[in-house]
Motif scaffolding. Structure first.
Motif, mmCIF file in Angstrom:
data_model
loop_
_atom_site.group_PDB
_atom_site.id
_atom_site.type_symbol
_atom_site.label_atom_id
_atom_site.label_comp_id
_atom_site.label_asym_id
_atom_site.label_seq_id
_atom_site.Cartn_x
_atom_site.Cartn_y
_atom_site.Cartn_z
ATOM 1 N N LEU A 69 0.835 -1.213 0.000
ATOM 2 C CA LEU A 69 0.000 0.000 0.000
ATOM 3 C C LEU A 69 0.863 1.252 0.000
ATOM 4 O O LEU A 69 0.559 2.237 -0.671
ATOM 5 C CB LEU A 69 -0.928 -0.004 1.223
ATOM 6 N N MET A 70 1.970 1.202 0.757
ATOM 7 C CA MET A 70 2.888 2.357 0.784
ATOM 8 C C MET A 70 3.418 2.631 -0.607
ATOM 9 O O MET A 70 3.495 3.772 -1.060
ATOM 10 C CB MET A 70 4.075 2.052 1.703
ATOM 11 N N ALA A 71 3.812 1.526 -1.294
ATOM 12 C CA ALA A 71 4.404 1.687 -2.624
ATOM 13 C C ALA A 71 3.390 2.233 -3.619
ATOM 14 O O ALA A 71 3.729 2.998 -4.516
ATOM 15 C CB ALA A 71 4.945 0.352 -3.106
ATOM 16 N N LEU A 130 21.206 -2.185 0.801
ATOM 17 C CA LEU A 130 20.647 -2.985 -0.301
ATOM 18 C C LEU A 130 21.481 -4.244 -0.525
ATOM 19 O O LEU A 130 20.938 -5.346 -0.668
ATOM 20 C CB LEU A 130 20.597 -2.129 -1.580
ATOM 21 N N ARG A 131 22.818 -4.079 -0.538
ATOM 22 C CA ARG A 131 23.692 -5.233 -0.759
ATOM 23 C C ARG A 131 23.520 -6.265 0.362
ATOM 24 O O ARG A 131 23.402 -7.473 0.112
ATOM 25 C CB ARG A 131 25.155 -4.754 -0.831
ATOM 26 N N ILE A 161 10.242 -11.843 -0.300
ATOM 27 C CA ILE A 161 10.755 -10.718 0.493
ATOM 28 C C ILE A 161 11.592 -9.766 -0.371
ATOM 29 O O ILE A 161 11.598 -8.550 -0.154
ATOM 30 C CB ILE A 161 11.552 -11.233 1.722
ATOM 31 N N VAL A 162 12.277 -10.333 -1.379
ATOM 32 C CA VAL A 162 13.072 -9.466 -2.274
ATOM 33 C C VAL A 162 12.143 -8.561 -3.079
ATOM 34 O O VAL A 162 12.413 -7.360 -3.252
ATOM 35 C CB VAL A 162 13.965 -10.313 -3.203
ATOM 36 N N ILE A 163 11.038 -9.109 -3.550
ATOM 37 C CA ILE A 163 10.082 -8.293 -4.332
ATOM 38 C C ILE A 163 9.502 -7.182 -3.460
ATOM 39 O O ILE A 163 9.417 -6.025 -3.882
ATOM 40 C CB ILE A 163 8.973 -9.189 -4.927
ATOM 41 N N ILE A 164 9.148 -7.529 -2.224
ATOM 42 C CA ILE A 164 8.616 -6.494 -1.320
ATOM 43 C C ILE A 164 9.637 -5.383 -1.136
ATOM 44 O O ILE A 164 9.328 -4.188 -1.218
ATOM 45 C CB ILE A 164 8.255 -7.102 0.051
ATOM 46 N N VAL A 205 11.991 0.084 -2.619
ATOM 47 C CA VAL A 205 13.055 0.866 -3.262
ATOM 48 C C VAL A 205 12.487 1.649 -4.447
ATOM 49 O O VAL A 205 12.785 2.842 -4.633
ATOM 50 C CB VAL A 205 14.209 -0.062 -3.716
ATOM 51 N N ALA A 206 11.647 0.972 -5.246
ATOM 52 C CA ALA A 206 11.046 1.630 -6.414
ATOM 53 C C ALA A 206 10.167 2.798 -5.964
ATOM 54 O O ALA A 206 10.189 3.878 -6.582
ATOM 55 C CB ALA A 206 10.219 0.629 -7.218
#
Lengths: 266, 357
Positions: free
Chosen positions: A23-25, B109-110, B327-330, B335-336
């Motif tokens: 939702l934040m995104a 991030l790394r 979790i990486v997608i979240i 980040v996006a």
């Protein structure tokens, strides 16, 4: 008992964190319409009238605006009625110069308390002469009703002159009155309302396109029009931000390629 | 080239033996996996190097800065015009602060992508997230100190947010000490409180980096794979950090000369939204513009809570980011969102005009 470490994605409670993050995104898209519907602040992002400072005011309140009295660089002209407004201040007075062709009245309001209560000065053609009256508006909006006020003490001097269909007026207003207290370094909510077609007489109210919501700024001694202009237009150079965001984005992509994409090819 | 280890130097020289006996430098004589000397694994050290630059330039600036609201802006102007090298030092401070935000973000991030937060490094990840929060707070308080319109607006919004927070916001609120300007509080935070907090936390961070050593590559999943990787002395790691640090410093110096740190005129009251903050704070400006100032609170707190919770959500032994997709997608969505909101913030225009301007 289930081994949570062996199956880390089984616990539903994780979605309690996942959903807020998604939702934040998505919040910019979700909330853009809400923002568009919210009530606009009448004085948000408006044009600001600048009153230059002069220790010994060059303005002679005789109803004639001569060269050198007001700074033409900070003169503003109403887009609808083509009436020019100029400001200047010294240590205890604000001078207002008004000039235009065939105008019937001009209302100049300023507030130092809150934008909801505003002191007004009304200059109007009442037949054969122009007169000035002081007024008050307690609920500033785009449909305002003036309450006549006596003893406000705003107008110190007023003169006007008419020539060839052009009327010029000069006002000397006190910086401190019963309804406003003005000092340099502050932008005050201001309303300028004008009319060229109304019957003669002091207006009882203004509405619609007649009303221009503005700000007024009395320059401090150290101010210049240039640096105030920079302030009001935002003094942020976007280049450093773009450089920084560019480097950050490259870094993000590089790490992603290094640890996700490149590894996949190996 | 293999770096000379501290122990070798100690054995070669009486001088180094004398130094080591008193400073215990041989504690630095340990080995790292070879991948520890690649740029992505040196970002933490590079960030620390940049912090040293910030401390040195910051100390210089405190000699000439006056945290009185009536004179603060003028004192910064004098630093830029009257103090020898003042403009250059302030601009280095300004650009290095932005570089720190970039490097600390990329470091985080790394660490996330390579799952370096997993057992037994959970606590060090939590410490790192706190360091990230302290870094952003450093950045915010620093932008207030120059006391121009941008700073003034930041202080006003800080005050409004502190009121939203109620008693929890008191340390950031003028109500804590009404007779003391909020600028003085920000100065105290920037040069005293935050450095102490940062120093204490970063010592813990460095201790655990040393204690647990560099985390394995995400595709070296078996202990056997780790053992097969060549190892190099820690001094190589330090040399690499110094090398990248000095190259970075030269780039920052060029930026400092090409784009000196901006300074607007002393603030005027009565206007809002005439300026915008620097880019790391722009996502918050975008949130304010889109949905309101109050939303800055969850927009700040939720990501930090999420980051703190990461090691306790993702508890599998899997390190490969392709096998930790959820979790990486979240994380990448977050980040996006940060990048998109930053660009949106850059695109915003104050929209004010000055008569004759």
């Amino acid at each position: 008992m289930t081994d949570r470490r062996a199956d880390p994605h089984s616990a539903c409670w994780k979605w309690l964190l996942v959903v807020p993050m998604i939702l934040m995104a998505l919040s910019p898209a979700l909330c853009a319409t809400v923002s568009a519907q919210s009530e606009e602040d009448l004085f948000s992002g408006v044009t600001t009238l600048v009153a230059p400072y002069s220790k010994n005011s060059p303005v002679s309140v005789d109803g004639v605006i001569t060269g050198g009295e007001f700074d033409s660089n900070v003169t503003w002209t109403t887009p609808d009625t083509d009436i020019s407004i100029s400001l200047l201040h010294d240590n205890d007075s604000l001078y207002v110069g008004i000039s235009g062709a065939s105008w019937s009245w001009v209302a100049f309001g300023i507030s130092s308390d809150s934008a909801t209560t505003m002191g007004f000065v009304l200059i109007a053609n009442i037949g054969t002469v122009f007169e000035v009256e002081e007024g008050l508006v307690t609920n500033v909006s785009d449909n305002m009703v003036f309450q006549p006020v006596t003893g406000q003490g705003a107008v110190r001097e007023f003169e006007y002159s008419s020539s060839g269909g052009n009327t010029t007026a000069e006002l000397q207003l006190a910086l401190v009155t019963s309804v406003w207290s003005l000092e340099p370094g502050v932008v005050y909510p201001t309303v300028v309302a004008t009319n060229r077609t109304a019957p003669t007489g002091i207006p009882t109210g203004v509405s619609g396109d007649q009303v221009h919501f503005m700000g007024s700024y009395l320059l401090r001694q150290g101010d210049s029009v240039k640096n105030v202009n920079e302030l009001l237009n935002g003094n942020i150079n976007p280049i450093p931000s773009l450089i920084a965001v560019g480097i950050l984005s490259i870094g993000i992509v590089a790490i992603f390629i290094e640890f996700v994409v490149r590894r996949q090819k190996q | 080239m293999t770096a000379e280890s501290v122990k070798t130097r100690v054995s070669q020289s009486r001088f180094w033996r004398f130094i080591d006996e008193r400073l215990g430098l041989d504690a630095l004589d340990y080995d790292l996996p070879k991948h520890g000397n690649t740029l992505p694994y040196m970002l933490g050290g590079i960030t620390f190097f940049a912090f040293v630059i910030l401390i040195l330039t910051g100390i210089f600036l405190t000699f000439f800065y006056d945290p009185n609201p009536a004179t603060a802006n003028e004192s910064v102007r004098k630093i830029m015009t009257d103090v020898p090298l003042g403009s250059f030092v302030r601009s280095i401070h300004y650009w290095t602060a932005q570089a720190v935000v970039i490097s600390v973000f990329l470091h985080l991030l790394r660490v996330f992508i390579t799952a370096s937060y997993k057992r037994p490094r959970e606590l060090n990840w939590v410490i790192g997230v706190l360091l990230f929060a302290v870094t952003v707070t450093f950045f915010f308080t620093g932008t207030i100190l120059k006391w121009d319109q941008e700073s003034f607006q930041g202080a006003i919004e800080n005050e409004e947010i502190s009121h939203f927070l109620g008693p929890a916001g008191l340390p950031l609120s003028p109500d804590l000490a009404p007779s003391v300007p909020i600028l003085a509080r920000m100065y105290s935070l920037h040069i005293a409180v935050l450095p102490l907090v940062f120093g204490a936390i970063v010592l813990g961070h460095l201790f655990y980096v040393h204690h647990f050593n560099i985390s394995p590559l995400p595709w070296r999943r078996k202990a056997k794979d780790e053992k097969e990787e060549p190892r190099e002395p820690f001094m190589n790691h330090l040399k690499g950090i110094m090398k990248y640090g000095f190259v970075g410093f030269v780039i920052l110096a060029i930026l400092a000369v090409a784009f000196p740190a901006p300074l607007g005129p002393a603030p005027m009251t009565g206007i809002n939204d005439a300026t915008f903050p620097l880019w790391p704070l722009l996502p918050l400006t975008a949130v304010d513009d889109l949905i309101g100032l109050w939303w800055i609170i969850p927009a700040t707190i939720v990501p930090v809570l999420f980051l703190l919770a990461v090691p306790f959500i993702d508890r599998s032994e899997e390190l490969d980011p392709r096998r930790r997709r959820a979790i990486v997608i979240i994380f990448m969505i977050g980040v996006a969102a940060f990048i998109v909101l930053t660009l949106f913030g850059i695109s915003l225009s104050p929209g004010r005009t000055l008569v004759g301007g």
